[in-house]
Design an enzyme around this catalytic site. Structure first.
Site, PDB file in Angstrom:
ATOM      1  N   TYR A  49     -39.055 -11.010  22.226  1.00 53.77           N
ATOM      2  CA  TYR A  49     -38.220 -10.933  20.962  1.00 53.77           C
ATOM      3  C   TYR A  49     -37.960 -12.089  20.079  1.00 53.77           C
ATOM      4  O   TYR A  49     -37.605 -11.958  18.993  1.00 53.77           O
ATOM      5  CB  TYR A  49     -36.723 -10.145  21.186  1.00 53.77           C
ATOM      6  CG  TYR A  49     -36.981  -8.794  21.943  1.00 53.77           C
ATOM      7  CD1 TYR A  49     -38.011  -7.940  22.201  1.00 53.77           C
ATOM      8  CD2 TYR A  49     -35.848  -8.153  22.564  1.00 53.77           C
ATOM      9  CE1 TYR A  49     -38.086  -6.809  22.723  1.00 53.77           C
ATOM     10  CE2 TYR A  49     -35.926  -6.645  23.286  1.00 53.77           C
ATOM     11  CZ  TYR A  49     -36.765  -6.290  23.223  1.00 53.77           C
ATOM     12  OH  TYR A  49     -36.797  -5.267  24.028  1.00 53.77           O
ATOM     13  N   HIS A 105     -41.515  -6.929  31.640  1.00 53.96           N
ATOM     14  CA  HIS A 105     -41.397  -5.993  30.491  1.00 53.96           C
ATOM     15  C   HIS A 105     -42.496  -4.880  30.825  1.00 53.96           C
ATOM     16  O   HIS A 105     -42.038  -4.013  30.047  1.00 53.96           O
ATOM     17  CB  HIS A 105     -41.753  -6.909  29.378  1.00 53.96           C
ATOM     18  CG  HIS A 105     -41.091  -6.363  27.984  1.00 53.96           C
ATOM     19  ND1 HIS A 105     -40.916  -7.404  26.815  1.00 53.96           N
ATOM     20  CD2 HIS A 105     -40.697  -5.267  27.400  1.00 53.96           C
ATOM     21  CE1 HIS A 105     -40.257  -6.679  26.064  1.00 53.96           C
ATOM     22  NE2 HIS A 105     -40.449  -5.375  26.413  1.00 53.96           N
ATOM     23  N   LEU A 186     -33.068   6.973  19.748  1.00 50.18           N
ATOM     24  CA  LEU A 186     -32.735   7.471  18.360  1.00 50.18           C
ATOM     25  C   LEU A 186     -34.020   7.110  17.652  1.00 50.18           C
ATOM     26  O   LEU A 186     -34.172   8.004  16.948  1.00 50.18           O
ATOM     27  CB  LEU A 186     -31.668   6.556  17.591  1.00 50.18           C
ATOM     28  CG  LEU A 186     -30.151   6.545  18.296  1.00 50.18           C
ATOM     29  CD1 LEU A 186     -29.210   5.761  17.571  1.00 50.18           C
ATOM     30  CD2 LEU A 186     -29.714   8.125  18.426  1.00 50.18           C
ATOM     31  N   SER A 226     -28.667  -1.826  16.123  1.00 52.57           N
ATOM     32  CA  SER A 226     -28.623  -1.863  14.549  1.00 52.57           C
ATOM     33  C   SER A 226     -28.076  -3.099  14.159  1.00 52.57           C
ATOM     34  O   SER A 226     -27.617  -3.860  14.844  1.00 52.57           O
ATOM     35  CB  SER A 226     -27.504  -0.658  14.197  1.00 52.57           C
ATOM     36  OG  SER A 226     -27.258  -0.605  12.847  1.00 52.57           O
ATOM     37  N   ASN A 235     -21.919   3.842  17.321  1.00 51.65           N
ATOM     38  CA  ASN A 235     -22.977   3.867  18.408  1.00 51.65           C
ATOM     39  C   ASN A 235     -22.179   3.629  19.601  1.00 51.65           C
ATOM     40  O   ASN A 235     -22.543   4.278  20.654  1.00 51.65           O
ATOM     41  CB  ASN A 235     -24.100   3.037  18.386  1.00 51.65           C
ATOM     42  CG  ASN A 235     -25.080   3.609  17.557  1.00 51.65           C
ATOM     43  OD1 ASN A 235     -25.327   4.654  16.799  1.00 51.65           O
ATOM     44  ND2 ASN A 235     -26.247   2.668  16.854  1.00 51.65           N
TER      45      ASN A 235
END
Length: 258
Positions: A49, A105, A186, A226, A235
């Protein structure tokens, strides 16, 4: 108080975590700060990331004790030949002496498969990771690791949503004592589905909240992400949503129509 699940080594893993995939540095910092202010105590990042430094700074600047925040990062398969060095780099970026959970991962190549897991176990034994586990691994691959080393991953982080609900797969993990963490719950859901919107209406909730609460009903760890504070808060605000057995069964059934 956030619900937790106990991992084999005794660590309490909060069932609601804050995901940081695709959050660029400045956004990752602000979003993690907001999440911790709202009450999240579980933050998920990864070497892939490229925001570990920002996540770590947000945890430090939040004023929440490091021991109160469950921090996960992940090892890319291409870093497997120098796994320990990669973790040490992650720890420097995160600004901490340990992570609470370090995951592979996704599966490495065959030759590195067991040695990589052994490197994670060595890091755990050295106190650099409180728990170690995997992501995107099948039960058969988990068995290979356990057969080779006598030690199973504590967690398997896999894609999970109503459309992917698989009770048999869930039970395969439970039977092995492996906690399931679901990601993209989601993202992989049609939040306009009439089953979800109907249940949401009855409970005065959003369809997203219904999906996240459904995960918790199955004791699956959820990692919503988010960059908008109102969504981060919504959430996390799941305790007041009491899904009935009929609600859960109706959401489970969405997998049959996917």
């Amino acid at each position: 108080m956030t619900r937790t699940v106990n991992l084999p080594g005794g660590a309490a893993l909060p069932l609601i975590g804050f995901g940081t995939w695709q959050l660029r540095p400045r956004t990752a910092y602000a979003s993690v700060r907001a999440a911790l202010e709202i009450g999240y105590r579980h933050v998920d990042t990864a070497t892939l990331y490229r925001n570990e430094a920002d996540v770590g700074r947000a945890v430090k600047d939040s004023g929440v004790d490091r021991e109160q925040v469950f921090v996960t990062t992940k090892l890319r398969p291409q870093d497997a030949p120098h796994a320990r060095r990669t973790l040490e780099s992650s720890l420097r970026l995160l600004g901490t002496g340990y992570v609470d959970l370090w995951l592979i991962h996704w599966p490495t190549g065959r030759d590195e498969f067991v040695p990589t897991w052994e490197a994670l176990l060595e890091a755990k034994d050295a106190g650099l990771a409180r728990e170690v586990g995997v992501s995107n691994h099948s039960p058969a691959l988990i068995d290979r690791l356990a057969e080779a080393t006598g030690r199973r991953p504590a967690v398997n982080q896999i894609s999970w949503s109503p459309a992917q609900h698989d009770p048999v797969l869930l039970e395969e993990h439970r039977r092995r004592g492996v906690v399931v963490e679901g990601y993209s719950g989601l993202k992989n859901t049609d939040l306009r589905d009439p089953v979800l919107t109907g249940i949401a209406r009855r409970h005065g909730a959003t369809p997203a909240q219904v999906v996240l609460r459904w995960h918790l009903e199955h004791d699956i760890v959820v990692l919503p992400r988010s960059s908008r504070r109102e969504h981060i808060a919504a959430n996390f605000d799941l305790e007041g949503i009491a899904l009935t057995d009929e609600d859960v069964a109706a959401i489970d059934a969405l997998a049959a129509n996917a």
